[in-house]
Write a protein that holds these residues in place. Structure first.
Motif, PDB file in Angstrom:
ATOM      1  N   UNK A   1       0.899  -1.190  -0.050  1.00 23.04           N
ATOM      2  CA  UNK A   1      -0.025   0.039   0.019  1.00 23.04           C
ATOM      3  C   UNK A   1       0.868   1.369  -0.073  1.00 23.04           C
ATOM      4  N   UNK A   2       1.932   1.284   0.622  1.00 21.36           N
ATOM      5  CA  UNK A   2       2.954   2.323   0.803  1.00 21.36           C
ATOM      6  C   UNK A   2       3.769   2.551  -0.456  1.00 21.36           C
ATOM      7  N   UNK A   3       4.425   1.684  -0.824  1.00 25.75           N
ATOM      8  CA  UNK A   3       5.272   1.980  -2.130  1.00 25.75           C
ATOM      9  C   UNK A   3       4.753   2.505  -3.295  1.00 25.75           C
ATOM     10  N   UNK A   4       3.432   2.452  -3.600  1.00 22.53           N
ATOM     11  CA  UNK A   4       2.755   3.297  -4.672  1.00 22.53           C
ATOM     12  C   UNK A   4       2.929   4.606  -4.673  1.00 22.53           C
ATOM     13  N   UNK A   5       2.640   5.358  -3.556  1.00 18.47           N
ATOM     14  CA  UNK A   5       3.124   6.797  -3.497  1.00 18.47           C
ATOM     15  C   UNK A   5       4.422   6.689  -3.150  1.00 18.47           C
ATOM     16  N   UNK A   6       5.167   5.787  -3.335  1.00 22.14           N
ATOM     17  CA  UNK A   6       6.585   5.930  -3.003  1.00 22.14           C
ATOM     18  C   UNK A   6       7.546   6.977  -3.511  1.00 22.14           C
ATOM     19  N   UNK A   7       6.968   7.670  -4.484  1.00 24.12           N
ATOM     20  CA  UNK A   7       7.782   8.713  -5.031  1.00 24.12           C
ATOM     21  C   UNK A   7       8.389   9.654  -3.978  1.00 24.12           C
ATOM     22  N   UNK A   8       7.612   9.807  -2.790  1.00 24.60           N
ATOM     23  CA  UNK A   8       7.901  10.749  -1.955  1.00 24.60           C
ATOM     24  C   UNK A   8       9.310  10.077  -1.107  1.00 24.60           C
ATOM     25  N   UNK A   9       9.043   8.811  -0.870  1.00 28.64           N
ATOM     26  CA  UNK A   9      10.093   7.910  -0.062  1.00 28.64           C
ATOM     27  C   UNK A   9      11.467   8.041  -1.081  1.00 28.64           C
ATOM     28  N   UNK A  10      11.122   7.572  -2.041  1.00 24.82           N
ATOM     29  CA  UNK A  10      12.102   7.418  -3.071  1.00 24.82           C
ATOM     30  C   UNK A  10      13.015   8.814  -3.461  1.00 24.82           C
ATOM     31  N   UNK A  11      12.172   9.809  -3.741  1.00 31.34           N
ATOM     32  CA  UNK A  11      12.631  10.979  -4.073  1.00 31.34           C
ATOM     33  C   UNK A  11      13.346  11.527  -2.753  1.00 31.34           C
ATOM     34  N   UNK A  12      12.827  11.467  -1.337  1.00 31.79           N
ATOM     35  CA  UNK A  12      13.537  11.839  -0.363  1.00 31.79           C
ATOM     36  C   UNK A  12      14.846  11.260  -0.233  1.00 31.79           C
TER      37      UNK A  12
END
Length: 254
Positions: free
Chosen positions: A217-228
């Protein structure tokens, strides 16, 4: 419709001999002295040239969805696409325009010359960055002259100017993959906010995601995490290299 390449030197004396022509967001074409155009919001305008696509052409034209602009931005080659992606990912960039304006000047021989840079980027400090994308080994003498004049023009109004060649292939591949997650359909504000906490320090993607919830559920909006993760890594690398940003790390010349 974009402007055609017109002879340089309109009536009146232009500061430094440079003038620009551009198409505003309302579709109205304008031409003025460069010194009077530095504050124009080129990022809100329209391309001054079309992006043709036809059978047998030697380069590939298309459009890239830009998270920065919230819409598509055009490119005329894979090289332009790569640098468009890097601009879109650069945290300093808040606006991007392809084929933003025609730059006009008169040569020492009295010949009118025009040149349309590939990209204009608006930076967070209000400044501008102008890019021309060209494989460095394929820059012809007449192109080098135009690039040199474009650099001089940009210096007059306080913009940065770069001629960029091939970018780092690994970085381009990573940014291209991450770009798919930057579309609004992947942005879940609550999850995105929660993802920032575990990534205050360098952390594996899955490990950080598991601290917030189910990775599926979390990885899909993971742009925020990945970009961070990417941004913090770039900040550390930039500090080690004297403040080099993702875009300025590209091969440059001119």
């Amino acid at each position: 419709m974009g402007l055609r390449g017109l002879p340089g030197g309109a009536v009146g004396t232009a500061v430094g001999g440079f003038e620009v022509a551009f198409v505003g967001g309302d579709g109205i074409e304008q031409r003025m002295r460069l010194a009077d155009a530095w504050s124009q919001r080129f990022e809100d305008g329209r391309p001054v040239r079309r992006f043709p696509s036809y059978k047998g052409q030697k380069h590939f034209s298309d459009r890239w969805w830009s998270s920065t602009m919230g819409r598509h931005v055009g490119y005329e080659s894979w090289l332009e696409r790569d640098h468009l992606m890097l601009l879109d990912y650069d945290p300093r960039v808040v606006g991007i325009a392809a084929q933003p304006f025609w730059l006009f000047w008169t040569s020492e021989q009295g010949k009118g010359i025009s040149h349309a840079p590939d990209y204009f980027a608006r930076l967070t400090d209000g400044g501008g960055l102008v890019l021309d994308c060209r494989p460095l080994e394929r820059i012809r003498p007449r192109d080098a002259v135009k690039f040199a004049e474009a650099e001089s023009a940009c210096e007059m109004v306080g913009w940065d100017y770069r001629v960029v060649g091939a970018a780092d292939a690994i970085r381009v591949a990573n940014v291209r993959w991450l770009a798919g997650y930057r579309h609004p359909r992947h942005r879940l504000p609550g999850v995105a906010t929660a993802l920032r906490e575990p990534f205050c320090e360098p952390t594996g993607l899955m490990a950080g995601a598991e601290q917030v919830g189910d990775p599926i559920e979390v990885i899909d909006p993971g742009d925020e995490a990945q970009r961070e993760c990417e941004k913090r890594r770039d900040d550390r690398i930039g500090q080690a290299q004297g403040g080099c940003s993702p875009t300025s790390a590209a091969t440059t010349a001119g």
